[in-house]
Design a protein around this motif. Structure first.
Motif, short mmCIF file in Angstrom:
data_model
loop_
_atom_site.label_atom_id
_atom_site.label_comp_id
_atom_site.label_asym_id
_atom_site.label_seq_id
_atom_site.Cartn_x
_atom_site.Cartn_y
_atom_site.Cartn_z
N ARG A 57 0.84 -1.18 0.00
CA ARG A 57 0.00 0.00 0.00
C ARG A 57 0.89 1.24 0.00
O ARG A 57 1.97 1.24 0.58
CB ARG A 57 -0.93 0.01 1.23
CG ARG A 57 -1.66 -1.29 1.41
CD ARG A 57 -2.44 -1.34 2.69
NE ARG A 57 -2.83 -2.72 2.98
CZ ARG A 57 -3.78 -3.06 3.84
NH1 ARG A 57 -4.42 -2.11 4.51
NH2 ARG A 57 -4.06 -4.32 4.05
N ASN A 58 0.39 2.29 -0.61
CA ASN A 58 1.15 3.52 -0.70
C ASN A 58 0.20 4.69 -0.42
O ASN A 58 -0.96 4.65 -0.84
CB ASN A 58 1.78 3.66 -2.09
CG ASN A 58 2.71 4.84 -2.18
OD1 ASN A 58 3.37 5.18 -1.22
ND2 ASN A 58 2.76 5.46 -3.35
N TYR A 59 0.70 5.71 0.29
CA TYR A 59 -0.14 6.84 0.67
C TYR A 59 0.52 8.16 0.33
O TYR A 59 1.75 8.29 0.36
CB TYR A 59 -0.42 6.81 2.17
CG TYR A 59 -1.17 5.60 2.65
CD1 TYR A 59 -0.48 4.47 3.10
CD2 TYR A 59 -2.56 5.57 2.66
CE1 TYR A 59 -1.17 3.34 3.53
CE2 TYR A 59 -3.26 4.45 3.10
CZ TYR A 59 -2.55 3.34 3.53
OH TYR A 59 -3.23 2.23 3.97
N ALA A 60 -0.29 9.15 0.06
CA ALA A 60 0.22 10.51 -0.04
C ALA A 60 0.69 10.94 1.34
O ALA A 60 0.11 10.53 2.36
CB ALA A 60 -0.88 11.44 -0.55
N ASP A 61 1.71 11.77 1.39
CA ASP A 61 2.24 12.22 2.67
C ASP A 61 1.18 12.91 3.52
O ASP A 61 1.20 12.81 4.75
CB ASP A 61 3.43 13.16 2.44
CG ASP A 61 4.67 12.43 1.93
OD1 ASP A 61 5.57 13.11 1.40
OD2 ASP A 61 4.73 11.19 2.07
N SER A 62 0.26 13.60 2.85
CA SER A 62 -0.74 14.38 3.57
C SER A 62 -1.74 13.52 4.34
O SER A 62 -2.43 14.03 5.24
CB SER A 62 -1.48 15.29 2.59
OG SER A 62 -2.11 14.52 1.58
N VAL A 63 -1.85 12.24 4.00
CA VAL A 63 -2.83 11.38 4.67
C VAL A 63 -2.17 10.21 5.41
O VAL A 63 -2.86 9.46 6.10
CB VAL A 63 -3.86 10.82 3.66
CG1 VAL A 63 -4.51 11.95 2.87
CG2 VAL A 63 -3.24 9.79 2.73
N LYS A 64 -0.87 10.09 5.29
CA LYS A 64 -0.17 8.97 5.90
C LYS A 64 -0.38 8.98 7.42
O LYS A 64 -0.24 10.01 8.07
CB LYS A 64 1.32 9.06 5.55
CG LYS A 64 2.07 7.75 5.64
CD LYS A 64 3.46 7.91 5.05
CE LYS A 64 3.42 8.15 3.56
NZ LYS A 64 4.78 8.20 2.95
N GLY A 65 -0.73 7.83 7.96
CA GLY A 65 -0.97 7.71 9.40
C GLY A 65 -2.41 8.01 9.81
O GLY A 65 -2.79 7.75 10.95
N ARG A 66 -3.20 8.56 8.89
CA ARG A 66 -4.60 8.90 9.19
C ARG A 66 -5.58 8.08 8.34
O ARG A 66 -6.68 7.75 8.80
CB ARG A 66 -4.86 10.38 8.95
CG ARG A 66 -4.00 11.30 9.79
CD ARG A 66 -4.43 12.77 9.63
NE ARG A 66 -4.27 13.25 8.26
CZ ARG A 66 -5.29 13.71 7.52
NH1 ARG A 66 -6.52 13.74 8.01
NH2 ARG A 66 -5.07 14.16 6.28
#
Length: 120
Positions: A57-66
């Motif tokens: 899985r990969n996330y944009a930095d702005s949503v990572k962890g949320r």
């Protein structure tokens, strides 16, 4: 083939929403899938991606962890769990299939979008 996104709505900052994206017409369970969003006056941007078997899985930095992306291939459904929402998360959220990672132009099947509004 169609993707139907649902689960959007109005929520206060700090709240949670869970988006769903169901495929119909033919199976998309063998494709990588992603979530994107578009705020008013802005370009569509990458949010999250998941491989066809969910192994990466990969996330944009702005949503990572949320935010957490997941999928149920038996139901051919994609999910996005959104926690600790912020007003800047307000956008129309789109699901997509057939691409890899954050490259919008790689995706060839798109859902219709679901509105997420986060109040401060």
């Amino acid at each position: 083939v169609q993707l139907q996104a649902s689960g959007g709505g109005l929520v206060q900052a700090g709240g949670s929403l869970r988006l769903s994206c169901a495929a119909s017409g033919r199976t998309l369970s063998t494709y990588g899938k992603g979530w994107f969003r578009q705020a008013p006056g802005k370009e569509r941007e990458f949010v999250a991606y998941i491989t066809r078997n969910g192994s990466w899985r990969n996330y944009a930095d702005s949503v990572k962890g949320r935010f957490t992306i997941s999928r149920d291939n038996a139901k051919d459904t994609l999910y996005l769990q959104m926690d600790s929402l912020k007003p800047e998360d307000t956008a129309v959220y789109y699901c997509a299939a057939g691409g890899i990672g954050s490259k919008i132009n790689d995706y060839d099947v798109w859902g219709q979008g679901t509105q997420v509004t986060v109040s401060s």
